[in-house]
Structure formats: C-alpha cells, structure tokens
Design a protein around this motif. Structure first.
Motif, PDB file in Angstrom:
ATOM      1  N   ALA A  84       0.737  -1.212  -0.033  1.00 60.72           N
ATOM      2  CA  ALA A  84       0.045   0.035   0.004  1.00 60.72           C
ATOM      3  C   ALA A  84       0.855   1.226   0.084  1.00 60.72           C
ATOM      4  N   TRP A  85       1.940   1.365   0.729  1.00 64.00           N
ATOM      5  CA  TRP A  85       2.706   2.406   0.807  1.00 64.00           C
ATOM      6  C   TRP A  85       3.444   2.633  -0.609  1.00 64.00           C
ATOM      7  N   VAL A  86       3.915   1.463  -1.269  1.00 58.70           N
ATOM      8  CA  VAL A  86       4.856   1.787  -2.422  1.00 58.70           C
ATOM      9  C   VAL A  86       3.992   2.195  -3.492  1.00 58.70           C
ATOM     10  N   ASN A  87       2.782   1.411  -3.417  1.00 64.34           N
ATOM     11  CA  ASN A  87       1.545   2.003  -4.693  1.00 64.34           C
ATOM     12  C   ASN A  87       0.996   3.178  -4.474  1.00 64.34           C
ATOM     13  N   ALA A  88       1.101   3.646  -3.347  1.00 64.71           N
ATOM     14  CA  ALA A  88       0.620   5.272  -2.999  1.00 64.71           C
ATOM     15  C   ALA A  88       1.776   6.176  -3.281  1.00 64.71           C
ATOM     16  N   GLY A  89       2.969   5.798  -3.773  1.00 70.33           N
ATOM     17  CA  GLY A  89       4.159   6.810  -4.123  1.00 70.33           C
ATOM     18  C   GLY A  89       4.725   6.959  -2.968  1.00 70.33           C
ATOM     19  N   VAL A  90       5.198   6.119  -2.175  1.00 70.93           N
ATOM     20  CA  VAL A  90       6.087   6.170  -1.009  1.00 70.93           C
ATOM     21  C   VAL A  90       6.224   7.371  -0.143  1.00 70.93           C
ATOM     22  N   PRO A  91       5.073   7.858  -0.042  1.00 71.84           N
ATOM     23  CA  PRO A  91       4.853   9.204   0.795  1.00 71.84           C
ATOM     24  C   PRO A  91       5.695   9.002   1.932  1.00 71.84           C
ATOM     25  N   GLU A  92       6.218  10.057   2.771  1.00 73.92           N
ATOM     26  CA  GLU A  92       6.993  10.052   4.122  1.00 73.92           C
ATOM     27  C   GLU A  92       6.201  10.404   5.137  1.00 73.92           C
ATOM     28  N   ARG A  93       5.345  11.438   4.967  1.00 78.27           N
ATOM     29  CA  ARG A  93       4.466  11.874   6.108  1.00 78.27           C
ATOM     30  C   ARG A  93       2.661  11.598   5.644  1.00 78.27           C
ATOM     31  N   GLN A  94       2.503  11.780   4.708  1.00 81.37           N
ATOM     32  CA  GLN A  94       1.302  11.732   4.215  1.00 81.37           C
ATOM     33  C   GLN A  94       0.714  10.506   4.356  1.00 81.37           C
ATOM     34  N   PRO A  95      -0.483  10.141   5.135  1.00 79.98           N
ATOM     35  CA  PRO A  95      -1.083   8.953   5.261  1.00 79.98           C
ATOM     36  C   PRO A  95      -1.316   8.120   3.664  1.00 79.98           C
ATOM     37  N   PHE A  96      -1.452   6.979   4.032  1.00 81.06           N
ATOM     38  CA  PHE A  96      -1.877   6.056   2.829  1.00 81.06           C
ATOM     39  C   PHE A  96      -2.729   5.157   3.342  1.00 81.06           C
ATOM     40  N   ALA A  97      -3.792   4.525   2.487  1.00 80.69           N
ATOM     41  CA  ALA A  97      -4.744   3.891   2.782  1.00 80.69           C
ATOM     42  C   ALA A  97      -4.532   2.175   2.696  1.00 80.69           C
ATOM     43  N   PHE A  98      -5.056   1.500   3.524  1.00 79.01           N
ATOM     44  CA  PHE A  98      -4.838   0.298   3.156  1.00 79.01           C
ATOM     45  C   PHE A  98      -6.103  -0.648   3.986  1.00 79.01           C
ATOM     46  N   THR A  99      -6.286  -1.740   3.533  1.00 77.98           N
ATOM     47  CA  THR A  99      -7.362  -2.410   4.213  1.00 77.98           C
ATOM     48  C   THR A  99      -6.744  -3.523   5.264  1.00 77.98           C
ATOM     49  N   GLY A 144      25.207  -2.493  -0.263  1.00 76.76           N
ATOM     50  CA  GLY A 144      25.279  -0.945  -0.340  1.00 76.76           C
ATOM     51  C   GLY A 144      23.987  -0.307  -0.106  1.00 76.76           C
ATOM     52  N   MET A 145      23.251  -0.981   0.873  1.00 76.45           N
ATOM     53  CA  MET A 145      21.938  -0.233   1.048  1.00 76.45           C
ATOM     54  C   MET A 145      21.826   0.210   2.385  1.00 76.45           C
ATOM     55  N   ASP A 146      21.108   1.206   2.594  1.00 74.98           N
ATOM     56  CA  ASP A 146      20.661   1.762   4.068  1.00 74.98           C
ATOM     57  C   ASP A 146      19.118   1.946   4.226  1.00 74.98           C
ATOM     58  N   LEU A 147      18.625   0.986   5.083  1.00 75.49           N
ATOM     59  CA  LEU A 147      17.307   1.046   5.308  1.00 75.49           C
ATOM     60  C   LEU A 147      16.878   1.659   6.687  1.00 75.49           C
ATOM     61  N   SER A 148      17.991   2.369   7.211  1.00 78.85           N
ATOM     62  CA  SER A 148      17.352   2.817   8.567  1.00 78.85           C
ATOM     63  C   SER A 148      16.581   4.077   8.594  1.00 78.85           C
ATOM     64  N   ASP A 149      16.656   4.825   7.385  1.00 79.02           N
ATOM     65  CA  ASP A 149      15.503   5.747   7.456  1.00 79.02           C
ATOM     66  C   ASP A 149      14.798   6.109   6.059  1.00 79.02           C
ATOM     67  N   TYR A 150      14.149   6.865   5.887  1.00 81.03           N
ATOM     68  CA  TYR A 150      13.241   7.233   4.835  1.00 81.03           C
ATOM     69  C   TYR A 150      14.165   7.437   3.587  1.00 81.03           C
ATOM     70  N   THR A 151      15.196   8.578   3.764  1.00 83.75           N
ATOM     71  CA  THR A 151      15.937   8.762   2.660  1.00 83.75           C
ATOM     72  C   THR A 151      16.764   7.679   2.217  1.00 83.75           C
ATOM     73  N   GLY A 152      17.361   6.793   3.118  1.00 79.65           N
ATOM     74  CA  GLY A 152      18.079   5.764   2.956  1.00 79.65           C
ATOM     75  C   GLY A 152      17.496   4.758   2.031  1.00 79.65           C
ATOM     76  N   LEU A 162      27.287   7.831   0.448  1.00 83.10           N
ATOM     77  CA  LEU A 162      25.963   8.555   1.040  1.00 83.10           C
ATOM     78  C   LEU A 162      25.263   9.415   0.083  1.00 83.10           C
ATOM     79  N   GLU A 163      26.205  10.107  -0.686  1.00 80.97           N
ATOM     80  CA  GLU A 163      25.562  11.311  -1.642  1.00 80.97           C
ATOM     81  C   GLU A 163      24.970  10.397  -2.883  1.00 80.97           C
ATOM     82  N   ALA A 164      25.406   9.365  -3.432  1.00 79.31           N
ATOM     83  CA  ALA A 164      25.162   8.638  -4.526  1.00 79.31           C
ATOM     84  C   ALA A 164      23.907   7.966  -4.345  1.00 79.31           C
ATOM     85  N   SER A 165      23.012   7.953  -5.227  1.00 80.89           N
ATOM     86  CA  SER A 165      21.809   6.932  -5.053  1.00 80.89           C
ATOM     87  C   SER A 165      21.833   5.974  -5.896  1.00 80.89           C
TER      88      SER A 165
END
Ligand code: HEC
Length: 215
Positions: A84-99, A144-152, A162-165
């Motif tokens: 639901a989060w990914v399909n809603a466009g990965v919002p950071e603060r906006q809520p997304f809907a799910f069932t 080479g992946m950082d899952l500890s926060d939204y930006t990562g 860290l600068e490179a995506s």
C-alpha cells in the motif's frame, strides 16, 4: 556437712512450691489487681493497626467494537502494508490507505511501517533487524543499502557513497515490480539467512495505523 545437706534439701523441698505460688500470685495480682473481677483495667487499650479504607479499583472497563480503544489500531501483515505504501507513491508523512486483516479501511504513515526494517525479532523469532545489515555505513552494509531511514530507503541499493543514489528498490512506485517485494515475498530471501518456513507468507502481522474515520 551432713546437716548442711539436709537443710538445703529442706529449703528446696518447701521453698520451691512456695516460690511457685508466689510467682503465680504475682502474675495474677500484678495484672488483675486485688478486685473481685479481673477487669483488665490496668491493661493498655488495644490499638488496631490503622488500615486506610481501600479505594475502589478504577480501571476503565475495556470496550470492544468500532470506536473503542481496542479498535484504534489496525492489524495488518507486512506485505499489505508495504504494498500500500509503495503503490501510494512512497509518501514520507502523508497517510496512505490500506485494508486491514479484518476488512477495516485504515490509514497509516511511513512511521508505522518503519519497524519492519528497524526492529529485530519481528520477521521471525530471533531475526536480526534489516538495519543490522543494511545501514548507513554503506561500505560495510550489505548490498550498499541503508534501510535505517526514509531517505536511505529511497536512495536504493548498491550505492557507492552516502551522496550517491543507487538502484531503486521500490519499483518506481509499482510494488509488484519492486526489488523489495521480490526479495521479501517472491524469492523469500530477506531477512537474509531466514530459516525456511520461519516467516509466514505475507510477512509478520503488526498493529499499525488507525481506522479511517467513517465517511
Ligand atoms: C544478515 C544480513 C541481512 C539482513 C538481516 C537483511 N539483509 Fe537484505 N541483503 C543482505 C545481503 C548480503 C544482500 C545481497 C544479496 C545478494 O547480493 O544476493 C541483501 C540484499 C537485499 C536486497 C536487494 C538489493 C539489491 O539491489 O540487490 C533487498 C531489497 C534487501 N536485502 C532487503 C532487506 C530487507 C527488507 C531486510 C529486512 C526484512 C533485509 N534485507 C535484511 C543481507 C541482509
């Protein structure tokens, strides 16, 4: 010598009963006095240990059903929540809907699903958190992946610094095409080293978000 012994015996034989009587008399008259009845008048008044009046227990009565405290969180499986989060466009603060698993329309935010990456013991008993291997020490981090926060998470995998995506792991907003889905639920590889069958299909179930207000 002989006479001495005799007189000591006499003292003992007659003296001991006398002492006993004196002792009992002392006990009786000492406590009851010389009155007719033993009135306990000399005894100190009995003071009961003061016990404060017990306050009535006042825990709120648990309530069930819609609108109650128990229904303020939704029960949902990791796969549903992430999709639901990914399909809603990965919002950071906006809520997304799910069932949720009970068919209730719910909403959550990124903060609700972050424990999926950051908490140990969640995907299965004894599991290490994703962030144990995928964190901001990129050179040492797996893939080479950082899952500890939204930006990562958005920066993706196989990053040089860290600068490179890196490579998008979120399928550009299409859950079915995402690397995250592939690794977690298609190939069932993550959390890396998971014992076969340890993670339920659809991932762990968690409490997240809240029911959408009734329209
Ligand atoms: C014990 C360490 C470890 C843990 C824990 C772990 N991973 Fe990984 N992860 C790896 C390694 C190593 C790779 C690289 C695997 C490979 O190259 O085949 C990887 C690769 C990935 C990839 C693919 C990246 C790419 O572009 O190839 C994703 C997505 C991923 N992990 C997500 C997760 C998630 C989500 C969790 C937690 C649920 C998790 N991992 C937990 C070690 C770990």
């Amino acid at each position: 010598m002989n006479k001495d012994f005799k007189s000591w015996m006499m003292i003992l034989v007659f003296g001991l009963p006398l002492f006993l009587i004196l002792f009992l008399a002392a006990l009786y008259f000492g406590n009851c006095g010389f009155g007719q009845e033993c009135g306990y008048s000399n005894l100190p008044e009995i003071i009961h240990t003061p016990i404060p009046t017990l306050l009535p227990a006042s825990l709120p009565t648990p309530q069930t059903g819609p609108g109650s405290a128990a229904a303020t969180r939704c029960t949902v499986q990791a796969e549903t929540l992430l999709a639901a989060w990914v399909n809603a466009g990965v919002p950071e603060r906006q809520p997304f809907a799910f069932t949720d698993v009970n068919g209730i329309a719910c909403q959550a935010t990124f903060a609700d699903l972050q424990p999926l990456f950051a908490e140990g013991n969640l995907w299965y008993t004894g599991a290490v958190a994703c962030t144990t291997c995928h964190n901001s020490t990129l050179s040492a981090a797996a893939a080479g992946m950082d899952l500890s926060d939204y930006t990562g998470i958005l920066a993706g995998s196989r990053r040089a610094s860290l600068e490179a995506s890196g490579n998008d792991i979120l399928g550009g907003g299409d859950w079915a095409a995402s690397k995250l889905n592939e690794q977690l639920f298609v190939l069932e590889k993550m959390p890396f080293g998971r014992p076969q069958g340890a993670v339920p299909a659809g991932g762990p179930t968690l409490l997240a978000g809240e029911p959408l207000p009734e329209p």
